[in-house]
Scaffold this motif. Structure first.
Motif, short mmCIF file in Angstrom:
data_model
loop_
_atom_site.label_atom_id
_atom_site.label_comp_id
_atom_site.label_asym_id
_atom_site.label_seq_id
_atom_site.Cartn_x
_atom_site.Cartn_y
_atom_site.Cartn_z
N SER A 244 32.69 32.29 22.93
CA SER A 244 32.10 32.41 21.59
C SER A 244 32.35 33.79 20.98
CB SER A 244 30.59 32.13 21.65
OG SER A 244 29.90 33.20 22.29
N MET A 245 32.67 34.78 21.81
CA MET A 245 32.95 36.12 21.29
C MET A 245 34.31 36.21 20.62
SD MET A 245 31.60 38.45 24.48
CE MET A 245 32.28 39.94 23.76
N VAL A 246 35.17 35.27 20.93
CA VAL A 246 36.56 35.35 20.46
C VAL A 246 36.69 34.61 19.14
CG1 VAL A 246 38.96 34.85 21.03
CG2 VAL A 246 37.34 35.45 22.85
N PRO A 247 37.13 35.29 18.08
CA PRO A 247 37.33 34.59 16.81
C PRO A 247 38.26 33.41 16.98
CG PRO A 247 37.52 36.97 16.53
CD PRO A 247 37.44 36.71 18.01
N GLU A 248 37.97 32.36 16.28
CA GLU A 248 38.71 31.10 16.46
C GLU A 248 40.20 31.27 16.24
OE1 GLU A 248 38.64 26.55 14.68
OE2 GLU A 248 36.87 27.84 14.49
N ASN A 249 40.60 32.14 15.30
CA ASN A 249 42.03 32.28 15.03
C ASN A 249 42.77 33.04 16.13
OD1 ASN A 249 40.77 34.71 14.43
ND2 ASN A 249 42.24 35.26 12.83
N ASP A 250 42.02 33.75 17.01
CA ASP A 250 42.65 34.44 18.13
C ASP A 250 42.67 33.59 19.40
OD1 ASP A 250 43.48 36.75 16.98
OD2 ASP A 250 41.69 37.89 17.45
N LEU A 251 41.66 32.73 19.57
CA LEU A 251 41.58 31.93 20.78
C LEU A 251 42.81 31.02 20.86
CD1 LEU A 251 39.84 31.18 23.22
CD2 LEU A 251 38.78 29.41 21.83
N GLY A 252 43.55 31.12 21.96
CA GLY A 252 44.74 30.30 22.14
C GLY A 252 46.02 31.02 21.80
N CYS A 253 45.94 32.18 21.15
CA CYS A 253 47.17 32.93 20.88
C CYS A 253 47.12 34.35 21.46
CB CYS A 253 47.48 32.98 19.39
SG CYS A 253 46.25 33.84 18.41
N ARG A 254 45.92 34.89 21.73
CA ARG A 254 45.84 36.22 22.34
C ARG A 254 44.87 36.27 23.51
NH1 ARG A 254 44.27 40.87 19.04
NH2 ARG A 254 45.17 42.02 20.80
N VAL A 255 43.84 35.45 23.50
CA VAL A 255 42.84 35.44 24.57
C VAL A 255 42.81 34.06 25.21
CG1 VAL A 255 40.42 35.82 25.18
CG2 VAL A 255 41.46 37.15 23.32
N PHE A 256 42.94 34.02 26.53
CA PHE A 256 43.05 32.75 27.24
C PHE A 256 42.01 32.68 28.35
CE2 PHE A 256 47.15 34.05 25.61
CZ PHE A 256 47.65 32.91 25.01
N PHE A 257 41.48 31.48 28.56
CA PHE A 257 40.54 31.21 29.64
C PHE A 257 41.15 30.17 30.57
CE2 PHE A 257 38.00 32.88 26.23
CZ PHE A 257 37.01 33.62 26.85
N LEU A 258 41.20 30.48 31.86
CA LEU A 258 41.72 29.56 32.86
C LEU A 258 40.66 29.36 33.94
CD1 LEU A 258 45.35 30.95 33.38
CD2 LEU A 258 44.75 28.75 32.35
N SER A 259 40.51 28.13 34.41
CA SER A 259 39.61 27.87 35.53
C SER A 259 40.19 28.42 36.82
CB SER A 259 39.34 26.37 35.65
OG SER A 259 38.61 25.91 34.54
N ALA A 260 39.32 28.63 37.80
CA ALA A 260 39.75 29.15 39.09
C ALA A 260 40.81 28.27 39.72
CB ALA A 260 38.54 29.27 40.03
N VAL A 261 41.74 28.90 40.42
CA VAL A 261 42.82 28.17 41.10
C VAL A 261 42.61 28.29 42.60
CG1 VAL A 261 44.43 28.60 39.20
CG2 VAL A 261 44.35 30.19 41.12
N PRO A 262 43.19 27.38 43.40
CA PRO A 262 43.06 27.49 44.86
C PRO A 262 43.52 28.86 45.34
CG PRO A 262 44.01 25.38 44.25
CD PRO A 262 43.95 26.18 42.99
N HIS A 263 42.79 29.38 46.32
CA HIS A 263 43.07 30.75 46.75
C HIS A 263 44.49 30.91 47.28
CE1 HIS A 263 42.77 34.53 49.03
NE2 HIS A 263 41.98 34.86 48.03
N ALA A 264 45.04 29.88 47.90
CA ALA A 264 46.40 29.97 48.44
C ALA A 264 47.43 30.16 47.33
CB ALA A 264 46.73 28.71 49.24
N GLU A 265 47.08 29.79 46.11
CA GLU A 265 48.02 29.91 44.98
C GLU A 265 47.72 31.12 44.11
OE1 GLU A 265 47.71 26.29 42.77
OE2 GLU A 265 47.79 25.02 44.56
N LEU A 266 46.64 31.81 44.38
CA LEU A 266 46.12 32.80 43.43
C LEU A 266 47.12 33.90 43.11
CD1 LEU A 266 43.84 34.00 41.74
CD2 LEU A 266 42.98 35.11 43.82
#
Length: 392
Positions: A244-266
């Motif tokens: 919610s802190m990220v302005p909508e026009n920036d989300l997806g082009c400058r700030v990205f959120f990814l869920s955790a990945v398996p540790h073997a792949e991290l």
């Protein structure tokens, strides 16, 4: 080994279990969670997850009842297993580990991943629960046959508080990565569509309070360089607020959120960044004395780092010359560090070169044998696992 989580992406427990499996048959007792198998074999390590039926009942005081049920289930299973060593991970597992050791005659190891009583989350507990927790830790740490922790500073503090004769430091170091995947080939850039010309700032780990992540987002949003990208890799209670802190026009082009990945792949994902950041706040003594996992994961991926001025972490970064340090919660100072590494190429290359040197010097291959030395110190050095039926 006893843990009260569901043993998913628990890097320290996995590394120690793999190391112990060189000389022991290892079983991990964990808590069951939906969509996870009850029984599992992971690289030769047996994992048994125990269900908690009390959660299905609408009762008061569910947390202590849940703990009691898990304790009974773990102890009953351990009586059949008859372990030689009980390795209790963190304070919540320690009383259960102690009871198992008393009922089976096993040696007891207490592995303090944190300073339990000095964590930010514990400070929100009622005072009486904090007092009980400290009493339990002092009582059962002293009754353990050996105590392990993750940094020299925490070791000194625990030794002083609990009047321990000795405490072993086994740091949270990843395995050596001989050749990290190239940035452009990393799944991080491929998944997000980030180009090779972009400069990626990465925070990986839990998105929870006290880690300074909101200050990182604020600092990043003051910068208007379109080459700069921020990636937050992990899950946690703050994710919606951070989004919610990220302005909508920036989300997806400058700030990205990814869920955790398996540790073997991290580390393949980590290697896609240019800089690793840990902006932890000095909200508790545990933070000030911490030497976090993610710091060494960044280094292993050959990333320069930006960290807050927590004493143990900043001393390591400055001593090894692998990054920049800023005053915790100082948005302007953090933004300045990002700009320097993005624009001062000579500085960046020098820090990157030092990170490669440190990656070779701080590895689990060097740290892991300390665990077997702890077991040997308890008189448990009877040869390889194939010649023994010993169990931890």
């Amino acid at each position: 080994m006893v843990v009260l989580n569901s043993f998913v992406n628990d890097a320290r427990v996995y590394r120690e279990a793999k190391e112990a499996s060189k000389n022991f048959r290892v079983t991990i007792f964990a808590r069951h969670a939906d969509h996870l198998p009850i029984e599992e074999n992971i690289c030769g390590i047996s994992v048994t997850r125990h269900s908690v039926t009390i959660d299905k009942l609408r009762l008061r005081f569910v947390r202590p009842l849940r703990y009691l049920e898990l304790a009974v289930r773990f102890i009953w299973a351990a009586l059949r297993l008859k372990p030689t060593v009980v390795h209790a991970h963190d304070l919540n597992a320690l009383p259960i580990g102690y009871l198992i050791s008393r009922f089976t005659g096993a040696k007891l190891i207490y592995d303090a991943h944190e300073m339990w009583s000095e964590q930010e989350v514990q400070q929100s507990l009622p005072r009486y629960l904090q007092v009980i927790g400290r009493w339990f830790e002092k009582r059962y740490a002293k009754k353990s046959d050996s105590v392990i922790t993750v940094s020299d500073s925490i070791a000194r503090e625990l030794k002083h508080r609990f009047d321990l004769k000795a405490i072993h430091v086994i740091r949270n170091l990843p395995s050596y990565l001989e050749a990290p995947v190239s940035k452009i080939e990393s799944p991080l850039r491929k998944t997000l569509g980030i180009g090779n010309e972009d400069f990626v700032i990465l925070y990986q780990g839990g998105l929870s309070s006290g880690r300074g992540i909101e200050f990182l987002v604020k600092a990043f949003l003051t910068l208007d360089d379109r080459r700069l990208k921020l990636v937050l890799l992990g899950d946690g209670s703050l994710r919606k607020m951070l989004e919610s802190m990220v302005p909508e026009n920036d989300l997806g082009c400058r700030v990205f959120f990814l869920s955790a990945v398996p540790h073997a792949e991290l580390l393949d994902w980590t290697a896609g960044a240019n800089v690793g950041v840990h902006p932890m706040e000095g909200t508790c003594l545990n933070h000030k004395l911490a030497l976090p996992n993610k710091l060494f994961e960044y280094i292993q991926a050959r990333l320069p780092v930006i960290v807050s001025d927590m004493p143990e972490m900043s001393a390591f970064v400055e001593g090894e010359r692998i990054g920049l340090v800023f005053k915790d919660t100082d948005v302007a100072a953090l933004a300045s560090c990002i700009v320097r590494l993005a624009n001062e190429r000579d500085l960046y290359r020098r820090l990157e070169k030092e990170a490669a040197r440190v990656a070779n010097a701080f590895t689990w291959e060097q740290e892991g044998p300390k665990l077997l030395s702890v077991y040997e110190g308890l008189g448990l050095n009877q040869g390889p696992v194939a010649e023994s039926s010993r169990q931890t």
